[in-house]
Design a protein around this motif. Sequence first.
Motif, PDB file in Angstrom:
ATOM      1  N   ILE A   1      -5.087 -20.842  -7.022  1.00  0.00           N
ATOM      2  CA  ILE A   1      -4.341 -21.667  -7.977  1.00  0.00           C
ATOM      3  C   ILE A   1      -3.430 -20.808  -8.860  1.00  0.00           C
ATOM      4  CG2 ILE A   1      -4.675 -23.087 -10.054  1.00  0.00           C
ATOM      5  CD1 ILE A   1      -6.778 -24.572  -8.633  1.00  0.00           C
ATOM      6  N   GLN A   2      -3.794 -19.545  -9.032  1.00  0.00           N
ATOM      7  CA  GLN A   2      -2.966 -18.666  -9.854  1.00  0.00           C
ATOM      8  C   GLN A   2      -1.615 -18.362  -9.208  1.00  0.00           C
ATOM      9  OE1 GLN A   2      -4.985 -15.320 -11.861  1.00  0.00           O
ATOM     10  NE2 GLN A   2      -6.848 -16.171 -10.956  1.00  0.00           N
ATOM     11  N   ALA A   3      -1.437 -18.777  -7.956  1.00  0.00           N
ATOM     12  CA  ALA A   3      -0.139 -18.607  -7.306  1.00  0.00           C
ATOM     13  C   ALA A   3       0.913 -19.540  -7.915  1.00  0.00           C
ATOM     14  CB  ALA A   3      -0.267 -18.856  -5.807  1.00  0.00           C
ATOM     15  N   LEU A   4       0.453 -20.601  -8.605  1.00  0.00           N
ATOM     16  CA  LEU A   4       1.386 -21.514  -9.261  1.00  0.00           C
ATOM     17  C   LEU A   4       2.009 -20.838 -10.476  1.00  0.00           C
ATOM     18  CD1 LEU A   4      -0.836 -24.723  -9.190  1.00  0.00           C
ATOM     19  CD2 LEU A   4       1.121 -24.232  -7.724  1.00  0.00           C
TER      20      LEU A   4
ATOM     21  N   GLY B   1       3.065 -20.009 -14.045  1.00  0.00           N
ATOM     22  CA  GLY B   1       2.521 -20.296 -15.368  1.00  0.00           C
ATOM     23  C   GLY B   1       1.013 -20.454 -15.408  1.00  0.00           C
ATOM     24  N   VAL B   2       0.354 -20.328 -14.280  1.00  0.00           N
ATOM     25  CA  VAL B   2      -1.103 -20.481 -14.235  1.00  0.00           C
ATOM     26  C   VAL B   2      -1.730 -19.105 -14.082  1.00  0.00           C
ATOM     27  CG1 VAL B   2      -3.041 -21.477 -12.988  1.00  0.00           C
ATOM     28  CG2 VAL B   2      -0.938 -22.773 -13.235  1.00  0.00           C
TER      29      VAL B   2
ATOM     30  N   LEU C   1      -4.746 -29.095 -19.363  1.00  0.00           N
ATOM     31  CA  LEU C   1      -4.536 -27.757 -18.786  1.00  0.00           C
ATOM     32  C   LEU C   1      -3.440 -27.789 -17.727  1.00  0.00           C
ATOM     33  CD1 LEU C   1      -8.212 -26.504 -18.445  1.00  0.00           C
ATOM     34  CD2 LEU C   1      -6.453 -25.508 -19.892  1.00  0.00           C
ATOM     35  N   LEU C   2      -3.423 -28.851 -16.922  1.00  0.00           N
ATOM     36  CA  LEU C   2      -2.371 -28.955 -15.896  1.00  0.00           C
ATOM     37  C   LEU C   2      -1.029 -29.230 -16.538  1.00  0.00           C
ATOM     38  CD1 LEU C   2      -4.208 -30.936 -13.102  1.00  0.00           C
ATOM     39  CD2 LEU C   2      -3.366 -28.612 -12.981  1.00  0.00           C
TER      40      LEU C   2
END
Length: 198
Positions: free
Chosen positions: A134-137, A139-140, A197-198
């Motif tokens: 998910i950290q590939a998005l 800002g995450v 958070l999203l």
Amino acid sequence: PGDKIKTDKRDALKLAKLLKSEDLTSIYVPEPEDEAVRDLSRARETGMKDLKEAKYQLKALLLRSNINSKIKDNWSLQHLRWLAELVLPHPCQRIVLQEAVSTITERLKRLKRLDNELTHQVKRWRFYPVVKAIQALRGVRLLVATGVIAELGDLSRFDHPRKLMSYLGLVTSEHSSGDKRHLGAITKCGNSRARRLL
């Protein structure tokens, strides 16, 4: 009305009929380890809120006393040093200032401890590969990704992205009748922390 008999046998029969007609849906029950990571993630968020509240209270005190800082980088070490050396005219104000500065310092340390623990614990968690993915998005980062997965759990239970968005309340509300179609704001149902958070 008229159905005044309740027994385990009747309840079991009613549940079996509902299950057969597919009116019952399964629910997701998180593992104890997942709940523990979620508790740590929520504790970190609470620590962040407490720190913000303490900063607001100190800023309000300085505003009431008509004191402006010349340091541009708020809450840096230089700014905290300036606050520690600041002398207010009344002894009561000095006590409040001293307590506010010590509260902020303690809450900064608390937040750092929680950040370190969360970073350490999440690497041993079974959902760590998902957190990394998910950290590939844009800002995450680790804390947001951990918070989202800690709140949602196993993402494979959502067979379509629409179901996930509906679960989070990120779909538009609709009030339609006949040939009139009216779409409103998002529904805001479901887990508010994961939505934020999203």
